[in-house]
Scaffold this active site. Structure first.
Site, mmCIF file in Angstrom:
data_model
loop_
_atom_site.group_PDB
_atom_site.id
_atom_site.type_symbol
_atom_site.label_atom_id
_atom_site.label_comp_id
_atom_site.label_asym_id
_atom_site.label_seq_id
_atom_site.Cartn_x
_atom_site.Cartn_y
_atom_site.Cartn_z
ATOM 1 C CG ASN A 56 6.658 12.412 -7.580
ATOM 2 O OD1 ASN A 56 5.415 12.233 -6.735
ATOM 3 N ND2 ASN A 56 7.447 11.397 -7.502
ATOM 4 C CG ASN B 263 13.978 4.752 -10.474
ATOM 5 O OD1 ASN B 263 13.529 3.810 -11.056
ATOM 6 N ND2 ASN B 263 13.307 5.814 -10.224
ATOM 7 C CG ASN C 93 14.633 7.341 -7.116
ATOM 8 O OD1 ASN C 93 14.290 8.239 -7.978
ATOM 9 N ND2 ASN C 93 13.812 6.380 -7.027
ATOM 10 N N PRO D 211 0.797 -1.215 -0.151
ATOM 11 C CG PRO D 211 0.086 -0.820 2.260
ATOM 12 C CD PRO D 211 1.057 -1.629 1.234
ATOM 13 C CE LYS E 275 11.046 4.642 -13.004
ATOM 14 N NZ LYS E 275 10.020 3.894 -12.145
HETATM 15 O O1 KPL Z 1 10.432 6.524 -10.062
HETATM 16 C C1 KPL Z 1 10.583 7.249 -9.732
HETATM 17 C C2 KPL Z 1 10.622 7.185 -8.155
HETATM 18 O O2 KPL Z 1 10.426 8.256 -7.447
HETATM 19 O O3 KPL Z 1 10.972 6.242 -7.595
HETATM 20 C C3 KPL Z 1 10.508 8.602 -10.536
HETATM 21 C C4 KPL Z 1 10.358 8.405 -11.815
HETATM 22 C C5 KPL Z 1 11.889 9.233 -10.002
HETATM 23 C C6 KPL Z 1 9.476 9.642 -10.238
HETATM 24 O O4 KPL Z 1 9.380 10.350 -8.998
#
Ligand code: KPL
Length: 307
Positions: free
Chosen positions: A254, A190, A194, A8, A186
């Site tokens: 984000n 990341n 990140n 979740p 990806k």
């Molecule tokens: O996958 C993501 C994450 O935060 O783990 C991204 C693509 C960077 C989006 O926030």
């Protein structure tokens, strides 16, 4: 079709909400029975920049409580928990249930296939930017592509079926023959976004500002591309760097999942992202120094979070 969404967190909540909103038979699986009860009563919600939180009822239970056999299960637990979650789910999956990993990091497909031996395993990625504001309440800060393909025991038709399901739920999904390529693509994003957002405590969008870490991000991506190449996954560094800037722009508001983890005092996926890149590079005799230093810094930060 009975669908389980396992985990979740931000992405699990978003997928369960999207599937439930489309009228599909979905259950969210949570390891914490107290939180599961709370979420079952409250419902889960998604807010966007333009819209207020929209609550939807989704049944939430633990794998031990589940009485039904699921025909499909989306795994959204943290990559370091995949094996454990797969072991817990074993008893509530129907024979030949399709299992899907769209998680961050390397190694989720083999982890699922290793435990759920007779299930078709699909792997891939999703670029949706989602932040968990509170349990069951997430904020969608930007859409990105969702891509999946066969990992083990899976056919193209399994993939098409899952892609159709997600598309019904408003999550446009592309089927590919080689999901490892998408996963490495990806991982480059990341690995660059990140740890830096977690260390600098900034949104994804802040990394796209010209003066912030551009050379370092290019170096991180180049090392990931070199490591992928050692496994026969051919990526183009310039193309991947461009995709990383696009991801920063598409999910500008984000908070990356790693920043959310650090702020929440939780373990991060650094070992399954930058740490895994370092391991692959090392096995090819190459020191991925930028990824290694970031991994060490984030591990240090997890033990001693910023004030
Ligand atoms: O996958 C993501 C994450 O935060 O783990 C991204 C693509 C960077 C989006 O926030």
């Amino acid at each position: 079709m009975k669908i389980a969404v396992v985990g979740p967190g931000a992405m699990g909540t978003f997928f369960a909400w999207s599937l439930a909103r489309a009228g599909l038979n979905v259950t969210l699986l949570d390891r914490d029975s107290t939180r599961a009860r709370y979420l079952s009563e409250q419902g889960v919600s998604v807010a966007t920049e333009e819209s207020e939180p929209l609550p939807v009822h989704v049944p939430v239970e633990t794998a031990a409580q589940a009485t039904q056999q699921f025909d499909a299960a989306f795994f959204f637990v943290k990559a370091y928990d995949t094996v454990h979650a797969a072991l817990e789910m074993q008893r509530c999956l129907s024979v030949g249930a399709t299992v899907i990993s769209l998680q961050n990091g390397l190694g989720n497909g083999p982890a699922l296939a290793g435990v759920l031996e007779h299930c078709p395993v699909l792997t891939g990625t999703t670029g949706h930017g989602v932040t968990l504001a509170a349990p069951g309440a997430c904020r969608h800060a930007g859409a990105g592509a969702t891509v999946l393909g066969p990992h083990a025991e899976a056919t193209r038709s399994d993939c098409n079926q899952v892609a159709a399901l997600l598309s019904t739920a408003g999550i446009e999904t592309r089927v590919v023959d080689d999901p490892e390529l998408a996963i490495w693509e990806k991982v480059c994003i990341n690995a660059a976004i990140n740890p830096l957002t977690a260390l600098l405590q900034v949104t994804n969008g802040a990394l796209a500002e010209p003066e912030v870490c551009r050379d370092l991000m290019a170096r991180i991506v180049e090392e990931c591309v070199a490591a992928a190449g050692m496994l026969g996954v051919a990526l183009d560094a310039a193309d991947r760097l461009e995709a990383t800037w696009s991801a920063c722009a598409a999910t500008a508001a984000n908070h990356s999942s790693m920043l959310q983890d650090i702020r929440g005092g939780k373990r991060t996926e650094i070992e399954q992202i930058n740490g895994a890149v370092v391991q692959v590079a090392r096995s090819g005799g190459f020191d991925a120094v930028a990824n290694r230093v970031l991994a060490e810094l984030v591990l240090g930060l997890s033990k001693r979070p910023l004030e």
